[in-house]
Design a protein around this motif. Structure first.
Motif, PDB file in Angstrom:
ATOM      1  N   TRP A  34      -3.208   6.298  -9.791  1.00  0.00           N
ATOM      2  CA  TRP A  34      -3.911   5.673  -8.673  1.00  0.00           C
ATOM      3  C   TRP A  34      -5.083   6.537  -8.217  1.00  0.00           C
ATOM      4  CZ3 TRP A  34      -1.691   1.051  -6.773  1.00  0.00           C
ATOM      5  CH2 TRP A  34      -0.406   0.774  -7.247  1.00  0.00           C
ATOM      6  N   GLN A  35      -6.177   5.878  -7.840  1.00  0.00           N
ATOM      7  CA  GLN A  35      -7.364   6.566  -7.326  1.00  0.00           C
ATOM      8  C   GLN A  35      -7.215   6.766  -5.821  1.00  0.00           C
ATOM      9  OE1 GLN A  35     -10.611   7.235  -9.251  1.00  0.00           O
ATOM     10  NE2 GLN A  35     -10.507   8.683  -7.546  1.00  0.00           N
ATOM     11  N   GLN A  36      -7.438   7.994  -5.371  1.00  0.00           N
ATOM     12  CA  GLN A  36      -7.251   8.301  -3.957  1.00  0.00           C
ATOM     13  C   GLN A  36      -8.162   7.490  -3.040  1.00  0.00           C
ATOM     14  OE1 GLN A  36      -8.872  12.052  -2.886  1.00  0.00           O
ATOM     15  NE2 GLN A  36      -8.068  12.056  -0.814  1.00  0.00           N
ATOM     16  N   VAL A  37      -9.452   7.471  -3.326  1.00  0.00           N
ATOM     17  CA  VAL A  37     -10.413   6.929  -2.361  1.00  0.00           C
ATOM     18  C   VAL A  37     -10.360   5.404  -2.262  1.00  0.00           C
ATOM     19  CG1 VAL A  37     -12.355   6.747  -3.978  1.00  0.00           C
ATOM     20  CG2 VAL A  37     -12.792   7.135  -1.541  1.00  0.00           C
ATOM     21  N   THR A  38      -9.958   4.734  -3.348  1.00  0.00           N
ATOM     22  CA  THR A  38      -9.943   3.263  -3.340  1.00  0.00           C
ATOM     23  C   THR A  38      -8.542   2.670  -3.262  1.00  0.00           C
ATOM     24  OG1 THR A  38      -9.861   3.116  -5.758  1.00  0.00           O
ATOM     25  CG2 THR A  38     -12.056   3.220  -4.723  1.00  0.00           C
ATOM     26  N   GLY A  39      -7.515   3.487  -3.570  1.00  0.00           N
ATOM     27  CA  GLY A  39      -6.155   2.957  -3.607  1.00  0.00           C
ATOM     28  C   GLY A  39      -5.897   2.062  -4.795  1.00  0.00           C
ATOM     29  N   GLU A  40      -6.773   2.082  -5.781  1.00  0.00           N
ATOM     30  CA  GLU A  40      -6.664   1.196  -6.946  1.00  0.00           C
ATOM     31  C   GLU A  40      -5.838   1.843  -8.052  1.00  0.00           C
ATOM     32  OE1 GLU A  40      -9.514  -1.166 -10.176  1.00  0.00           O
ATOM     33  OE2 GLU A  40     -10.386   0.232  -8.719  1.00  0.00           O
ATOM     34  N   ALA A  41      -4.991   1.031  -8.697  1.00  0.00           N
ATOM     35  CA  ALA A  41      -4.230   1.486  -9.855  1.00  0.00           C
ATOM     36  C   ALA A  41      -5.141   1.461 -11.078  1.00  0.00           C
ATOM     37  CB  ALA A  41      -3.012   0.607 -10.074  1.00  0.00           C
ATOM     38  N   LEU A  42      -5.351   2.622 -11.682  1.00  0.00           N
ATOM     39  CA  LEU A  42      -6.298   2.745 -12.788  1.00  0.00           C
ATOM     40  C   LEU A  42      -5.646   2.634 -14.160  1.00  0.00           C
ATOM     41  CD1 LEU A  42      -8.366   5.800 -11.459  1.00  0.00           C
ATOM     42  CD2 LEU A  42      -8.869   3.368 -11.160  1.00  0.00           C
ATOM     43  N   LEU A  43      -4.407   3.084 -14.263  1.00  0.00           N
ATOM     44  CA  LEU A  43      -3.762   3.164 -15.578  1.00  0.00           C
ATOM     45  C   LEU A  43      -2.255   3.013 -15.401  1.00  0.00           C
ATOM     46  CD1 LEU A  43      -4.216   3.875 -18.649  1.00  0.00           C
ATOM     47  CD2 LEU A  43      -3.730   6.245 -18.020  1.00  0.00           C
ATOM     48  N   GLY A  44      -1.627   2.238 -16.276  1.00  0.00           N
ATOM     49  CA  GLY A  44      -0.181   2.099 -16.217  1.00  0.00           C
ATOM     50  C   GLY A  44       0.258   0.678 -15.928  1.00  0.00           C
ATOM     51  N   PRO A  45       1.571   0.483 -15.727  1.00  0.00           N
ATOM     52  CA  PRO A  45       2.117  -0.859 -15.542  1.00  0.00           C
ATOM     53  C   PRO A  45       1.529  -1.623 -14.363  1.00  0.00           C
ATOM     54  CG  PRO A  45       3.875   0.734 -15.963  1.00  0.00           C
ATOM     55  CD  PRO A  45       2.622   1.525 -15.782  1.00  0.00           C
ATOM     56  N   LEU A  46       1.092  -0.930 -13.321  1.00  0.00           N
ATOM     57  CA  LEU A  46       0.559  -1.602 -12.130  1.00  0.00           C
ATOM     58  C   LEU A  46      -0.967  -1.615 -12.102  1.00  0.00           C
ATOM     59  CD1 LEU A  46       3.026  -0.251  -9.395  1.00  0.00           C
ATOM     60  CD2 LEU A  46       3.115  -2.420 -10.639  1.00  0.00           C
ATOM     61  N   ARG A  47      -1.576  -1.382 -13.238  1.00  0.00           N
ATOM     62  CA  ARG A  47      -3.042  -1.340 -13.295  1.00  0.00           C
ATOM     63  C   ARG A  47      -3.653  -2.593 -12.670  1.00  0.00           C
ATOM     64  NH1 ARG A  47      -6.847  -0.781 -18.766  1.00  0.00           N
ATOM     65  NH2 ARG A  47      -8.848  -0.881 -17.665  1.00  0.00           N
ATOM     66  N   GLY A  48      -4.672  -2.366 -11.819  1.00  0.00           N
ATOM     67  CA  GLY A  48      -5.342  -3.474 -11.150  1.00  0.00           C
ATOM     68  C   GLY A  48      -4.828  -3.744  -9.757  1.00  0.00           C
ATOM     69  N   ALA A  49      -3.622  -3.248  -9.450  1.00  0.00           N
ATOM     70  CA  ALA A  49      -3.084  -3.417  -8.096  1.00  0.00           C
ATOM     71  C   ALA A  49      -3.817  -2.471  -7.143  1.00  0.00           C
ATOM     72  CB  ALA A  49      -1.585  -3.135  -8.083  1.00  0.00           C
ATOM     73  N   ARG A  50      -3.709  -2.745  -5.863  1.00  0.00           N
ATOM     74  CA  ARG A  50      -4.326  -1.880  -4.849  1.00  0.00           C
ATOM     75  C   ARG A  50      -3.317  -1.590  -3.745  1.00  0.00           C
ATOM     76  NH1 ARG A  50      -9.826  -0.858  -4.585  1.00  0.00           N
ATOM     77  NH2 ARG A  50     -11.084  -1.957  -6.137  1.00  0.00           N
ATOM     78  N   LEU A  51      -3.307  -0.351  -3.305  1.00  0.00           N
ATOM     79  CA  LEU A  51      -2.479   0.015  -2.173  1.00  0.00           C
ATOM     80  C   LEU A  51      -3.079  -0.586  -0.902  1.00  0.00           C
ATOM     81  CD1 LEU A  51      -1.939   3.815  -2.986  1.00  0.00           C
ATOM     82  CD2 LEU A  51      -0.416   1.901  -3.527  1.00  0.00           C
TER      83      LEU A  51
END
Length: 258
Positions: A34-51
């Motif tokens: 997950w990317q800290q600043v955007t909360g976006e899932a970048l890689l893995g099973p939840l890719r594309g999800a957002r916190l």
């Protein structure tokens, strides 16, 4: 600050790396990055999800304690003291090269900005400009925005300046102790917490708007179509604007994001 619950599951996170000086976190449950600043899932099973962003504050302990008496404070754990960053870590980070962006733009790459996103619109406000002009009233999309900085020069908050559908015009009260704002519509006085202290609006509160403090190079990397507030300032090499044009602002039609 983000909620750790995704699709009904509570995740636990750990730091796994840094990308362009921004944290990359991995959750223990799925291994997603997950990317800290955007909360976006970048890689893995939840890719594309957002916190989901949750309400947060980045203010001094003095301000927080005054508004929230009896607050508990998380202290360092002596058992892990050697793993904590040194007191001068910010100075060390400032010496690292910045691999993205250019200093030829309107701001230096390491300039601090306050990033605001509302719907599909985003805008950055230089912290130094805010220190000079606080409070700043602006319009982002359909939202009348208010940004202000406390006298400490670091604690920043954002608000929707509408009350009962009316956008208030707020200005700093001269010679007031601390930061006190006055709206021109009713003469009510407002504090740094967005609450009216005196006047017809006494007791009313402005709705909070999330405002993220970030380096310009990082905010621009993740918000390439965002506008930049340059009210009262000129980019390097720019010619003066006509006196009748008012504030310089790159947001008229350019603050739509893809």
């Amino acid at each position: 600050m983000w909620s750790s619950v995704v699709n009904g599951q509570r995740l636990t996170f750990r730091l796994v790396g840094i990308n362009n000086q921004n944290f990359i976190m991995a959750d223990e449950q799925t291994g997603t990055w997950w990317q800290q600043v955007t909360g976006e899932a970048l890689l893995g099973p939840l890719r594309g999800a957002r916190l989901e962003m949750v309400p947060f504050d980045e203010v001094s302990l003095e301000i927080w304690g005054a508004e929230n008496p009896g607050t508990w404070v998380l202290l360092p754990d002596a058992e892990y003291a050697e793993q904590y960053a040194e007191d001068d870590w910010e100075e060390e980070i400032a010496e690292l090269p910045v691999p993205i962006g250019s200093d030829d733009g309107p701001l230096e790459r390491r300039a601090l900005v306050v990033g605001v996103t509302i719907g599909n619109r985003a805008k950055a406000y230089p912290v130094e400009t805010l220190r000079q002009q606080s409070p700043i009233s602006d319009q982002l999309g359909d939202t009348p925005l208010l940004l202000m900085i406390a006298p400490d020069g670091n604690s920043i908050r954002g608000f929707d300046r509408r009350v009962d559908g009316v956008a208030l015009d707020l200005y700093a009260k001269p010679e007031a102790e601390g930061l006190v704002l006055v709206d021109t519509q009713t003469g009510s006085e407002w504090g740094f917490d967005g609450r009216a202290i005196t006047g017809p609006h006494a007791g009313r509160e402005l709705a909070r708007v999330p405002a993220i403090k970030d380096f310009w190079f990082d905010w621009q990397e993740h918000n390439p179509y965002a506008a930049l507030y340059l009210g009262g300032t000129l980019p390097s090499g720019a010619s003066a604007a006509p006196e009748s044009s008012g504030l310089i602002d790159e947001a008229d039609e350019s603050d739509d994001r893809e």
